[in-house]
Every structure is written in C-alpha cells, then in structure tokens.
Design a protein around this motif. Structure first.
Motif, PDB file in Angstrom:
ATOM      1  N   PRO A 242       0.800  -1.078  -0.138  1.00 47.97           N
ATOM      2  CA  PRO A 242       0.003   0.049   0.076  1.00 47.97           C
ATOM      3  C   PRO A 242       0.855   0.945  -0.010  1.00 47.97           C
ATOM      4  O   PRO A 242       1.647   1.505   0.868  1.00 47.97           O
ATOM      5  N   VAL A 243       0.736   2.094  -0.954  1.00 48.71           N
ATOM      6  CA  VAL A 243       1.397   3.321  -1.225  1.00 48.71           C
ATOM      7  C   VAL A 243       0.731   4.500  -1.486  1.00 48.71           C
ATOM      8  O   VAL A 243      -0.506   4.239  -1.764  1.00 48.71           O
ATOM      9  N   ASP A 244       1.247   5.621  -1.529  1.00 53.04           N
ATOM     10  CA  ASP A 244       0.604   6.772  -1.974  1.00 53.04           C
ATOM     11  C   ASP A 244       1.239   7.489  -3.041  1.00 53.04           C
ATOM     12  O   ASP A 244       2.567   7.660  -3.068  1.00 53.04           O
ATOM     13  N   VAL A 245       0.515   7.920  -3.952  1.00 51.46           N
ATOM     14  CA  VAL A 245       1.197   9.029  -5.099  1.00 51.46           C
ATOM     15  C   VAL A 245       0.860  10.231  -4.559  1.00 51.46           C
ATOM     16  O   VAL A 245      -0.299  10.572  -4.135  1.00 51.46           O
ATOM     17  N   THR A 259      -3.235  13.440  -2.580  1.00 56.56           N
ATOM     18  CA  THR A 259      -2.767  11.989  -2.467  1.00 56.56           C
ATOM     19  C   THR A 259      -3.429  10.925  -2.858  1.00 56.56           C
ATOM     20  O   THR A 259      -4.826  11.117  -2.624  1.00 56.56           O
ATOM     21  N   TRP A 260      -2.993  10.004  -3.729  1.00 59.13           N
ATOM     22  CA  TRP A 260      -3.740   8.902  -4.232  1.00 59.13           C
ATOM     23  C   TRP A 260      -3.302   7.510  -3.472  1.00 59.13           C
ATOM     24  O   TRP A 260      -2.398   7.133  -3.812  1.00 59.13           O
ATOM     25  N   PRO A 261      -3.895   7.217  -2.645  1.00 61.23           N
ATOM     26  CA  PRO A 261      -3.757   5.687  -2.051  1.00 61.23           C
ATOM     27  C   PRO A 261      -3.841   4.691  -3.056  1.00 61.23           C
ATOM     28  O   PRO A 261      -5.330   4.562  -3.801  1.00 61.23           O
ATOM     29  N   LEU A 262      -3.026   3.611  -3.303  1.00 61.98           N
ATOM     30  CA  LEU A 262      -3.141   2.462  -4.107  1.00 61.98           C
ATOM     31  C   LEU A 262      -2.465   1.406  -3.550  1.00 61.98           C
ATOM     32  O   LEU A 262      -1.313   1.629  -2.886  1.00 61.98           O
ATOM     33  N   PRO A 295      -8.636   3.529  -6.578  1.00 63.56           N
ATOM     34  CA  PRO A 295      -7.911   4.692  -6.003  1.00 63.56           C
ATOM     35  C   PRO A 295      -8.883   6.015  -5.609  1.00 63.56           C
ATOM     36  O   PRO A 295      -9.768   6.363  -6.619  1.00 63.56           O
ATOM     37  N   HIS A 296      -8.601   6.761  -4.660  1.00 60.78           N
ATOM     38  CA  HIS A 296      -9.590   7.808  -4.339  1.00 60.78           C
ATOM     39  C   HIS A 296      -8.556   8.904  -3.886  1.00 60.78           C
ATOM     40  O   HIS A 296      -7.535   8.696  -3.046  1.00 60.78           O
ATOM     41  N   THR A 297      -8.611  10.124  -4.170  1.00 63.48           N
ATOM     42  CA  THR A 297      -7.752  11.149  -3.749  1.00 63.48           C
ATOM     43  C   THR A 297      -8.158  11.681  -2.339  1.00 63.48           C
ATOM     44  O   THR A 297      -9.326  11.652  -2.061  1.00 63.48           O
TER      45      THR A 297
END
Length: 300
Positions: A242-245, A259-262, A295-297
């Motif tokens: 689990p990371v964030d863009v 931030t987009w967690p994915l 993905p949700h911002t």
C-alpha cells in the motif's frame, strides 16, 4: 528480470488530474505494465511490459508494442528524448540504449565495463543523461549518481553522500537534479527527497518525513511535482505494498495538494509521467483480489 502479475492480480493504468480526479484508462490481467511516460504530443503513454516497450493510446486505450531491435529485454527505466521522437532505455543487461519511439534498431550508449546503469533523466537540451550506477552489478552496494553525454563517452560522478540514491531527474530549466537518497539518515532504506545543482553544489533535502519517499518528478512547467510514498520501514522500492502517489507544489514540498492511495510500488511511478501541458500525470496500480484498491484522492 521480467516481473509477472501474481495470481489474482491485475494491472491498472490511471491518469490523474492536478485538481484531484483520477480516471482508469486501461486494465489487464495478461501483462504487467510499468513506468508510464507521456509522449510530447499528449496522445499516448509509453510503458514497458514483458521486457518490451509499449505505447498506450490515451483516447482509444489501444496497447501496441514498439518494434525495437538490437536491445535486450527492458527494465522500467525509460525516458523520452526532448525532441519527442527518440527514447532512452535501460535494459536488463545493465546498459543504456537510444532508439526511435517509432521503432527500429537501438544503439547502446554505455560502455561494457561491468557496471549497471539505471537511467532516469535527460537534460532539457538532450545533451546529458543522469543515471544510477552500481559497480559490477553488486546490489549490496549503494547506487551512485552519475552523468554521461547522451551520445556516450566518459561518465562523471555527482557526490550526494554515502547513502543509496535513485531516480535522478533534471529540472525543466536544467539547473538541478532531483532524486531520492538515504544520505540524510542512518536508518536502512529511509529514502528522502532531495536535489542538487548539476555542477554538484547546493545539495539539499526537500522535506523531512517518517515515510520512505521515492522518485520525485517535476511537471514540465516546474510548478508541481509528484512522488511515491512508501510505508515507514520500507527498504528499497518493492512491489505490492500500500503506497501513496503524492502531488505537491514545488515551492513547498511539505504540503501535499492531493494524495492517491493504491496498491503498488515498483512500476507505479518510476519515471516522469507528466502530460506536456502539466495538467495530468499517469501512474500504475497492481490490485490483488480481495484488496480494496479503488484509487481515491485525499486532500492533505
């Protein structure tokens, strides 16, 4: 090494807007695609998958292989030349190659002296490349920031301390190299974002965080940047976490805009994936069955 999808895993290519929205543009459970670039005309993404270079038409979602010859299987480090017609490639033999984005024969740029070369940046005028060098392919040793002329020749080291570094990328004005480095900490794997002037001066940390931060990418207008945020304690930039863009203004890297967690990591954001107009960027997620990966911002 070519990385396959796991059982029950799929590959999703997303395009995010600087205003916070995201759109799924391609999904597949057949091939693991990595590291999107955006073509200069804004029509397509360039990715690697199964050791080959691919283009993905943004409008039609049509995936096609770029017919290259004279180059081994590719890894996920590729950068478009500033003219928009050429592409610089890292291959699994540890060397950097140049080819045309339309396909054809590739030419090797680096010499065969045993080191591995992981390309990440090309200067705005196309004359210089920035890469991470690992001597004799010994991955127990930290990567070093290196530069080389884009037509080959002698290499030069840029001192960013003793810690491992990765992802060196030129700023749009050509004055800076942005990267992640472990030189600010004694904690193994604790990469942080930094920059250094191309002449080796002005080395500075961009933000101090508890997370493990990799691959800073500036927008073409230099106003925004993306990076990928790994959980605290991560070593390297592994897959399947689990990371964030993260999207930030370059005037203040400590204040994320969105931030987009994915579920992803390796392959998600290894190279610059900004659209030419600086309004969108691409990334890749690798959801597994049973994992909520929509993905949700979030606005930090």
């Amino acid at each position: 090494m070519i990385r396959p999808l796991q059982s029950g895993q799929r590959c999703e290519v997303w395009i995010a807007s600087v205003t916070g929205e995201s759109q799924l543009v391609y999904t597949t459970d057949d091939v693991l695609l990595e590291a999107p670039n955006w073509t200069l005309d804004g029509s397509s993404l360039v990715l690697n998958g199964d050791g080959k270079l691919r283009t993905l038409d943004v409008s039609s979602a049509e995936l096609a292989e770029v017919p290259l010859s004279g180059v081994p299987d590719l890894n996920n480090d590729h950068v478009l030349a500033p003219d928009g017609t050429g592409i610089l490639l890292s291959a699994n033999d540890g060397h950097i190659y140049r080819a045309l984005l339309d396909g054809g024969p590739a030419k090797r740029i680096t010499d065969d002296y045993g080191a591995f070369h992981f390309l990440h940046g090309v200067s705005p005028d196309g004359s210089q490349l920035a890469y991470v060098g690992i001597e004799a392919g010994d991955f127990t040793q930290p990567g070093r920031l290196m530069t080389i002329a884009s037509d080959g020749g002698a290499t030069a080291a840029v001192d960013v301390g003793a810690g491992h570094c990765d992802g060196p990328e030129y700023s749009p004005d050509g004055k800076w190299l942005y990267l992640n480095t472990e030189s600010f900490t004694s904690t193994p794997g604790h990469a942080q974002l930094a920059r250094i002037q191309v002449d080796g001066g002005g080395f500075e940390r961009l933000l101090e965080s508890d997370t493990v931060d990799w691959f800073p990418h500036l927008s073409p207008d230099g106003q925004l940047a993306t990076y990928i945020r790994f959980p605290s304690g991560t070593v390297g930039h592994p897959a399947d976490l689990p990371v964030d863009v993260v999207l930030v203004p370059t005037v203040d890297w400590t204040t994320p805009l969105h931030t987009w967690p994915l579920f992803g990591g390796q392959g998600t954001l290894n190279v610059n994936s900004w659209s030419p107009d600086s309004t969108r960027f691409a990334y890749v997620a690798y959801p597994l069955d049973g994992y909520d990966t929509q993905p949700h911002t979030t606005k930090d």
